[in-house]
Motif scaffolding. Sequence first.
Motif, short mmCIF file in Angstrom:
data_model
loop_
_atom_site.label_atom_id
_atom_site.label_comp_id
_atom_site.label_asym_id
_atom_site.label_seq_id
_atom_site.Cartn_x
_atom_site.Cartn_y
_atom_site.Cartn_z
N LEU A 7 0.67 -1.06 -0.08
CA LEU A 7 0.17 0.06 -0.12
C LEU A 7 0.81 1.11 0.12
O LEU A 7 0.48 2.11 -0.82
CB LEU A 7 -0.87 0.03 1.47
N VAL A 8 2.06 1.13 0.73
CA VAL A 8 2.97 2.25 0.83
C VAL A 8 3.42 2.57 -0.57
O VAL A 8 3.54 3.92 -1.08
CB VAL A 8 4.00 2.11 1.90
N LEU A 9 3.78 1.50 -1.24
CA LEU A 9 4.43 1.50 -2.73
C LEU A 9 3.38 2.21 -3.55
O LEU A 9 3.74 3.22 -4.38
CB LEU A 9 4.86 0.19 -3.23
N SER A 11 1.04 4.16 -2.68
CA SER A 11 0.82 5.67 -2.33
C SER A 11 1.83 6.31 -3.11
O SER A 11 1.79 7.40 -3.56
CB SER A 11 0.83 6.03 -1.06
N ILE A 12 3.28 6.08 -2.93
CA ILE A 12 4.45 6.71 -3.45
C ILE A 12 4.14 6.80 -4.89
O ILE A 12 4.10 7.92 -5.64
CB ILE A 12 5.62 5.95 -3.23
N LEU A 13 3.74 5.83 -5.58
CA LEU A 13 3.53 5.80 -7.13
C LEU A 13 2.36 6.72 -7.54
O LEU A 13 2.61 7.58 -8.32
CB LEU A 13 3.39 4.25 -7.48
N PHE A 14 1.57 6.73 -6.43
CA PHE A 14 0.13 7.70 -6.90
C PHE A 14 0.90 9.36 -6.74
O PHE A 14 0.40 9.91 -7.64
CB PHE A 14 -0.86 7.41 -5.66
N ALA A 15 1.32 9.46 -5.62
CA ALA A 15 2.01 10.86 -5.48
C ALA A 15 2.83 11.15 -6.66
O ALA A 15 2.91 12.21 -7.28
CB ALA A 15 2.80 10.83 -4.16
N ILE A 16 3.71 10.28 -7.03
CA ILE A 16 4.45 10.63 -8.21
C ILE A 16 3.83 10.90 -9.55
O ILE A 16 4.12 12.11 -10.10
CB ILE A 16 5.60 9.46 -8.48
N THR A 18 0.83 11.94 -9.43
CA THR A 18 0.24 13.40 -9.42
C THR A 18 0.95 14.62 -9.72
O THR A 18 0.70 15.45 -10.24
CB THR A 18 -0.34 13.43 -7.76
N GLY B 120 2.75 17.04 -4.19
CA GLY B 120 2.78 15.69 -4.50
C GLY B 120 3.56 15.12 -3.15
O GLY B 120 2.93 14.05 -2.80
N ILE B 123 0.56 14.67 -0.56
CA ILE B 123 -0.21 13.64 -0.98
C ILE B 123 0.33 12.25 -0.65
O ILE B 123 -0.25 11.50 0.31
CB ILE B 123 -0.65 13.27 -2.54
N LEU B 127 -1.42 9.99 2.31
CA LEU B 127 -1.55 8.45 1.99
C LEU B 127 -0.72 7.58 2.80
O LEU B 127 -1.41 6.63 3.68
CB LEU B 127 -1.49 8.21 0.73
N ILE B 128 0.46 7.58 3.08
CA ILE B 128 1.33 7.02 3.86
C ILE B 128 1.02 6.89 5.25
O ILE B 128 0.85 6.01 6.04
CB ILE B 128 2.74 7.27 3.73
N ILE B 131 -2.09 4.73 5.72
CA ILE B 131 -1.56 3.25 5.65
C ILE B 131 -1.06 2.97 7.19
O ILE B 131 -1.21 1.97 7.61
CB ILE B 131 -1.00 3.19 4.59
#
Lengths: 99, 282, 646
Positions: A7-9, A11-16, A18, B120, B123, B127-128, B131
């Motif tokens: 899930l963290v991964l 989130s990171i991909l989502f933020a990148i 964005t 960015g 966000i 999100l983190i 989680i």
Amino acid sequence: MNLSNYLVLASILFAIGTATVLLRRNAIIVFMGVELMLNSANLLLVTFARIHGDLQGQVMAFFVMVVAAAEVVVGLAIIVSIFRARRSASVDDVNLLKN
Amino acid sequence: MTQLSVLLSLPASITSGGNVSSGETALFWVLAPLMVFGALGLLFARKAVHAALGIVLVMISLAFLYTAQEAPFLGVVQVVVYTGAVMMLFLFVLMLVGVDNSDSLVETLKGQRWIGAILGLGIAAALIGVIRTATFDQAKGLTAPNADSNPVGVARVIFGQDIFAFEVVGVLLITAALGALVLTHRQRLVPRVGQKERADARVASGGRLAPLAAPGVYARSNAMDTPALDPEGRPIEESVSRVLRTRGQRRSATEVEAQVGGTSAIEPAQIEPAQIEEGTQP
Amino acid sequence: MAILRLLELAPAQQQAASGFLQTSAWLLVAIPLLSAAFLLLAGKRADGWGHWVGVAAPGLAFVLGLGVTVSLLGGDAATRVRSLHLFSWIPAGSLHLDAGLRLDPLSLTFVLLVTFVGTLIHVYSVAYMDHDPSRRRFFAYLNFFIAAMLLLVLADSYLLLFVGWEGVGLASYLLIGFWNHETPNAVAAKKAFVMNRVGDLGMLVALMVMFASFGAVDFTTVFHGAPGASAGVLTAISLMLLLAACGKSAQFPLQAWLGDAMAGPTPVSALIHAATMVTAGVYLVVRSAPIFEGAPNAQLVVVIVGGITLIFGAIVGLAKDDIKKVLAASTMSQIGYMMLAAGLGPIGYAFAIFHLVTHGFFKAGLFLGAGSVMHGMDDQVDMRRFGALQKFLPITWATFAIAWLAILGIPPFSGFWTKDKIIEAAFVGDGWRPWVFGLVALIGAGLTAFYMSRLFFMTFHGTERWTKDQHPHEAPKLMTVPMIVLAVGSAFVGGLLSIGGAFSTWLEPVTGHHEHAEPVLSVPAITVATLVLVLAGAFFAWRQYVVSTVPVTPPLASVLTRAARHDLYQDEVNEALFMHPGQYLTRSLTYGDRRVLDAGVDGIGRLVAGTGELLRRWQNGYARSYAATMVAGLLILLVVVLAFQS
């Protein structure tokens, strides 16, 4: 390893993704950013499907993929036709919203 | 190669219900940094093709992660649909739009770079945070739903309770395909100009049909700067390279005639340099 | 007491539909609907033959309906309530509703009436609309109406009924305004639509109350729950259903639209505004019998509404000169009879429906006859311009005469067997009620005789009062044959179905059995009194409109006549009670709005404009800026939600 790492991964991909949408000016790259966001959502769905032991999440991800494919087709067609008309693929050249 | 063997051995070694095996842990920690690296490539690469390759990396890695997460069907679909179709489409369009059209990284909107970076990071942080603070149940794993293999389980859901959504998505795809056709369709405003039309136009305008004559070749002069003579002995000014004529480096037929000795039928008045200036080229 | 009566009324045990015919009953709705869609979509290429498709659809539906009826008749009376589950319609939380059809004597009676009369009127329309360029569209609407009406009567839940209910309303609107290039027609359509909406509101409220108190809206559950519910709830539901019925059936006080609805083509008036749709209110009341049984006060209101409308329609009918408007008033009055009967309880249900069926025949016949007269007289509708048409339109005259005798209630024509029974039923009971209701029904019969005879004599007898260049001629066969069939029906249906109480027995699984009760007057006395009144009415009409000459321009008459010519000032009353106060209200609100609110609002507006001027700088037209705003909003939302959650 905890499953929340996935899930963290995501989130990171989502933020990148964005940030790409916000920062890049080439419409195609912006579009790829959107795809990246969709993919990260898919990863989330798949992970949750595993956590809850329910295939519905995977099916949802499948539908996201199909809809994304349709979206890509239309989006790229728009980019191509804009490029033809304006000889540019930069999102900043298309500030017709202002007028 | 190592990745391929990992993929092949996945169902046996990594897929283990809700528990994460050490193989999967290893796979994750190898792939996760690669994916972040690829994604950052999208954000920072100067050339669009490099960005696209970064995304391809991310998507293939995602396919591995799906397979590891007991979703081999989605893994395959990911490779076929995303990497195989969608990204190829992106690359095609990149070629069409101009592959060497590198994006200038100079920001034109004032403050946009800071705003984008902050948002960015925000966000990501939010999100983190969610989680990390959320508590999850013990993962159940998909051993039971996947009892008849994953594609069969997924198919049961898609063609069972979600059949209507599935049909609607099919309609959507068709609509999108038609939409793309319509969007990229170009109305032909003028009739098509083919080889025949070009030839006809040339004949109609009375232009020269045969190739241009080569520069003059005389008994004593064999040079690019001398015009050729036509069968009646008149110089053909176009036979001298346009560059030489513009530079004024051509020799006129009169000069040459003096050396060659009166074979030409031309009157001196006909070979004034003014006549062979720019614009005589058909 | 009420519970006891309910037990008697307990509907026959419901069974699942069986057999090919019953399980394909959904085709009854599907066939006309498909045909309507086909006609609308087929485009101009179907102009030449599309109307025959339109005729075939209700014809097929009739054959199928007949098959289903025969298959039900084949079984025991206790097995004549069948349900046909179609699909799961609304699975929403605690409201789980299946779409299904209910095949029982009541719904099938309607199916047969609607499809039979409907088919005849379709055939008639082929000739009547022959010269209309949009005849195909007309048939599409008619088919759509048939589909919606069948859905209305076959539905097994109030919500599905409501779908059909709205469908017939829409069809009615479309058909009244079929010639909407003329403003009055469009206005009439709008009036009908709006007044129907008032009734539909009642239906919606009834649905909500039902769901709130029974947790369901299907007939089975609601009727099962009805005996256990409080009288207040039942009364509320009943009154709301009555409001809906009043809107659809043009009952007092929502009666004003029916007269104007005559702006539609005459076949429409015959099918929708006489034979079928306007009787949907009666159907609703009879169908909801278990609810009304628990609310005696609501039943009393039903009877009163029916009585008022009965007299109201008759009085309006006395004075109108427009042939179609007289028939519209008469329809209103006859439905008043049905309502009155439906309000009387089990004793009246069967006769309400019976009268509805016979009325469907003779009123459709009358309307088609009127259409035929109009056809022969260049669309003239003023009866003062008719006269002596008997020898020019012999078939129309003969069919019209039979229908006229039927509506008068002369034995042995159909009307006698049904209207007389209603009058008898109205005299049953104790206290003041039988006297009041009975006398109202009796007087109504006399008035009906007068105005119908007036219409008949003014049109077909007396002296010629035509305008110069009119050449009356008989209608083509396509029009006369349906009229003849309907005339045969008007003559014999009532008598045939009365043999041994066949019709009441047939309806018993739905309406329940009731013991014969003695009216306060003896039955022969009532029959004789009715007949005497009817004959007297007809005689007076004969003396006034055949013996003495009819003036071409309406004479200045008594106050009552003038009031009746103006529909008893119903529009004026509506305007005075609802429209003008509404307009004053809006006007004063506008004033207040301008003086008080606008000042404030303008200030706010200026403030907003100023802020907007500042904010405009954000609107730089760059998609990325907007995206940034969106992401910022998302982030803020996320943070806020998280902050409040933890």
